[in-house]
Enzyme design. Structure first.
Site, PDB file in Angstrom:
ATOM      1  CG  ASP A  45      32.877  40.916  46.369  1.00  0.00           C
ATOM      2  OD1 ASP A  45      32.994  41.603  47.398  1.00  0.00           O
ATOM      3  OD2 ASP A  45      33.675  40.985  45.411  1.00  0.00           O
ATOM      4  CE1 TYR A  50      36.417  42.945  40.232  1.00  0.00           C
ATOM      5  CE2 TYR A  50      34.473  41.969  41.212  1.00  0.00           C
ATOM      6  CZ  TYR A  50      35.812  42.304  41.291  1.00  0.00           C
ATOM      7  OH  TYR A  50      36.525  41.980  42.421  1.00  0.00           O
ATOM      8  CE  LYS A  75      35.361  44.077  45.845  1.00  0.00           C
ATOM      9  NZ  LYS A  75      34.920  43.253  44.722  1.00  0.00           N
ATOM     10  CG  HIS A 108      38.709  47.383  43.731  1.00  0.00           C
ATOM     11  ND1 HIS A 108      37.820  47.135  42.715  1.00  0.00           N
ATOM     12  CD2 HIS A 108      39.346  46.208  43.951  1.00  0.00           C
ATOM     13  CE1 HIS A 108      37.910  45.855  42.340  1.00  0.00           C
ATOM     14  NE2 HIS A 108      38.838  45.285  43.088  1.00  0.00           N
TER      15      HIS A 108
HETATM   16  N1  LIG Z   1      39.261  43.006  45.840  1.00  0.00           N
HETATM   17  C1  LIG Z   1      39.971  42.501  44.863  1.00  0.00           C
HETATM   18  O1  LIG Z   1      40.978  43.086  44.422  1.00  0.00           O
HETATM   19  C2  LIG Z   1      39.561  41.193  44.283  1.00  0.00           C
HETATM   20  C3  LIG Z   1      40.424  40.522  43.395  1.00  0.00           C
HETATM   21  C4  LIG Z   1      40.022  39.294  42.880  1.00  0.00           C
HETATM   22  C5  LIG Z   1      38.801  38.757  43.268  1.00  0.00           C
HETATM   23  N2  LIG Z   1      37.965  39.434  44.117  1.00  0.00           N
HETATM   24  C6  LIG Z   1      36.641  38.891  44.522  1.00  0.00           C
HETATM   25  O2  LIG Z   1      36.807  37.584  45.044  1.00  0.00           O
HETATM   26  C7  LIG Z   1      35.967  36.683  44.303  1.00  0.00           C
HETATM   27  C8  LIG Z   1      36.552  35.284  44.294  1.00  0.00           C
HETATM   28  O3  LIG Z   1      37.889  35.313  43.818  1.00  0.00           O
HETATM   29  P1  LIG Z   1      38.318  34.853  42.350  1.00  0.00           P
HETATM   30  O4  LIG Z   1      37.132  34.809  41.479  1.00  0.00           O
HETATM   31  O5  LIG Z   1      39.419  35.744  41.915  1.00  0.00           O
HETATM   32  O6  LIG Z   1      38.960  33.428  42.570  1.00  0.00           O
HETATM   33  P2  LIG Z   1      38.483  32.029  43.198  1.00  0.00           P
HETATM   34  O7  LIG Z   1      37.078  32.101  43.658  1.00  0.00           O
HETATM   35  O8  LIG Z   1      39.551  31.613  44.140  1.00  0.00           O
HETATM   36  O9  LIG Z   1      38.633  31.048  41.968  1.00  0.00           O
HETATM   37  C9  LIG Z   1      37.790  31.076  40.865  1.00  0.00           C
HETATM   38  C10 LIG Z   1      38.311  29.981  39.925  1.00  0.00           C
HETATM   39  O10 LIG Z   1      38.110  28.697  40.519  1.00  0.00           O
HETATM   40  C11 LIG Z   1      37.251  27.909  39.693  1.00  0.00           C
HETATM   41  N3  LIG Z   1      36.332  27.205  40.609  1.00  0.00           N
HETATM   42  C12 LIG Z   1      35.291  27.736  41.305  1.00  0.00           C
HETATM   43  N4  LIG Z   1      34.684  26.789  42.048  1.00  0.00           N
HETATM   44  C13 LIG Z   1      35.349  25.628  41.816  1.00  0.00           C
HETATM   45  C14 LIG Z   1      35.181  24.299  42.289  1.00  0.00           C
HETATM   46  N5  LIG Z   1      34.215  23.991  43.154  1.00  0.00           N
HETATM   47  N6  LIG Z   1      36.049  23.345  41.863  1.00  0.00           N
HETATM   48  C15 LIG Z   1      37.024  23.652  40.998  1.00  0.00           C
HETATM   49  N7  LIG Z   1      37.246  24.905  40.513  1.00  0.00           N
HETATM   50  C16 LIG Z   1      36.407  25.880  40.913  1.00  0.00           C
HETATM   51  C17 LIG Z   1      36.547  28.869  38.762  1.00  0.00           C
HETATM   52  O11 LIG Z   1      36.311  28.292  37.502  1.00  0.00           O
HETATM   53  P3  LIG Z   1      34.835  28.260  36.795  1.00  0.00           P
HETATM   54  O12 LIG Z   1      34.248  29.639  36.819  1.00  0.00           O
HETATM   55  O13 LIG Z   1      35.128  27.759  35.424  1.00  0.00           O
HETATM   56  O14 LIG Z   1      34.044  27.292  37.620  1.00  0.00           O
HETATM   57  C18 LIG Z   1      37.599  29.990  38.621  1.00  0.00           C
HETATM   58  O15 LIG Z   1      38.556  29.602  37.632  1.00  0.00           O
HETATM   59  C19 LIG Z   1      35.880  37.359  42.939  1.00  0.00           C
HETATM   60  O16 LIG Z   1      34.874  36.841  42.121  1.00  0.00           O
HETATM   61  C20 LIG Z   1      35.674  38.787  43.348  1.00  0.00           C
HETATM   62  O17 LIG Z   1      34.331  38.994  43.775  1.00  0.00           O
HETATM   63  C21 LIG Z   1      38.342  40.631  44.622  1.00  0.00           C
END
Ligand SMILES: NC(=O)c1ccc[n+]([C@@H]2O[C@H](COP(=O)([O-])OP(=O)(O)OC[C@H]3O[C@@H](n4cnc5c(N)ncnc54)[C@H](OP(=O)(O)O)[C@@H]3O)[C@@H](O)[C@H]2O)c1
Length: 278
Positions: A45, A50, A75, A108
């Site tokens: 994704d 990004y 997106k 998005h």
């Molecule tokens: N549509 C939208 O508006 C929107 C907005 C935000 C995100 N997204 C999408 O959703 C995806 C996921 O959401 P997100 O990246 O915002 O947040 P997330 O996946 O909830 O959290 C990522 C955070 O958690 C940490 N983490 C990951 N795996 C872990 C584990 N097993 N144990 C402990 N900590 C862990 C990562 O740190 P490290 O990298 O240091 O491991 C990072 O700080 C994004 O990458 C993106 O593709 C979409």
């Protein structure tokens, strides 16, 4: 391990668990996605905003994995809803990704103050008809935005990608999605690390009982709720850990304890409110 797939309302299937690359710097995207593909992820994704579609594309090209085994989402950014901008935007994304189509293309954010998300949605319908995206959907759409695009175009999105994690469960949008055959993609599935999700007793106790990590428990909760998730990490050990969630099940009491974490007053949100992003 076998990653479950879900059938979308257009008949296409999507891997329920993938890898997200929000905030993965452009120069780290290729190695992060390569780690993910090596670990076994096949669903990536990304988004134009990004700034890392080229790195994603480089990792895909270097992997040698057949295109039909991969599931790639990108997106349309907020400043490209007007006129024919979306047509230019998808062409640019495809070029950066090195692909001739994406599996899923999303609006998005609804950007309600611009009031042009219906037009953006009409453009995505055309992009799907031309085969540049196999499926189309939206992101960060609230119920009024969803009702409006369906009423004005007759086309229901395949997914709505929204902020969703144990402290913020968006029950009104998930109910709308269930009623309309729309799958929820949960962004920030781990709360983006912005609150101490992993030491909440409902999560920590389930982790102790199952012998899995708290992150794995939260991701398992999402899968059992039917959510599509793509946790982000730049650490290879966490990238592997987050995929290793298909060999255990949370029981009804463990699920109910996490379900009960949403304070129901909206205070659990860690990202922006869709009405404020324009
Ligand atoms: N549509 C939208 O508006 C929107 C907005 C935000 C995100 N997204 C999408 O959703 C995806 C996921 O959401 P997100 O990246 O915002 O947040 P997330 O996946 O909830 O959290 C990522 C955070 O958690 C940490 N983490 C990951 N795996 C872990 C584990 N097993 N144990 C402990 N900590 C862990 C990562 O740190 P490290 O990298 O240091 O491991 C990072 O700080 C994004 O990458 C993106 O593709 C979409």
């Amino acid at each position: 391990m076998t990653i479950p797939t879900l059938e979308l309302n257009d008949g296409h299937r999507i891997p329920q668990l993938g890898f997200g690359v929000f905030k993965v710097p452009a120069d780290e995207a290729q190695s992060a996605v390569a780690s993910a593909l090596e670990a076994g992820y096949r669903h990536i994704d990304t988004a134009a905003i990004y700034g890392n579609e080229e790195g994603v594309g480089a990792a895909i090209a270097a992997s040698g994995i057949p295109r039909d085994e991969l599931y790639i989402t990108t997106k349309l950014w907020n400043d490209r809803h007007d006129g024919d901008e979306a047509d230019a935007a998808i062409a640019e994304s495809l070029e950066k990704l090195g692909l001739d189509r994406v599996d899923l293309y999303l609006v998005h954010w609804p950007t309600p103050a611009q009031d042009n998300y219906v037009h953006a949605w009409e453009k995505l319908i055309g992009i799907r008809e031309r085969g540049l995206a196999t499926s189309i959907g939206v992101s960060n759409f609230l119920v009024p935005h969803l009702d409006r695009i369906v009423a004005e175009t007759g086309v229901t999105p395949a997914v709505n990608q929204i902020e969703l994690h144990p402290a913020y469960q968006q029950r009104d949008i998930t109910a709308w999605a269930a009623d309309h055959g729309v799958h929820i993609e949960a962004w920030g599935p781990l709360g983006q690390g912005k609150y101490d999700l992993f030491s909440i007793p409902a999560v920590a106790d389930a982790a102790a009982a199952t012998g899995k990590s708290p992150a794995q428990v939260v991701l398992r909760w999402h899968l059992q709720k039917g959510n599509i998730v793509f946790p982000k990490s730049v650490r290879p050990e966490r990238i592997r850990e987050n995929l290793d969630v298909t060999d255990f099940t949370l029981d009804d009491a463990q699920m109910a304890a996490i379900d009960a974490l949403d304070p129901l007053d909206g205070s659990g949100r860690v990202g922006a409110h869709p009405d404020d992003v324009n």
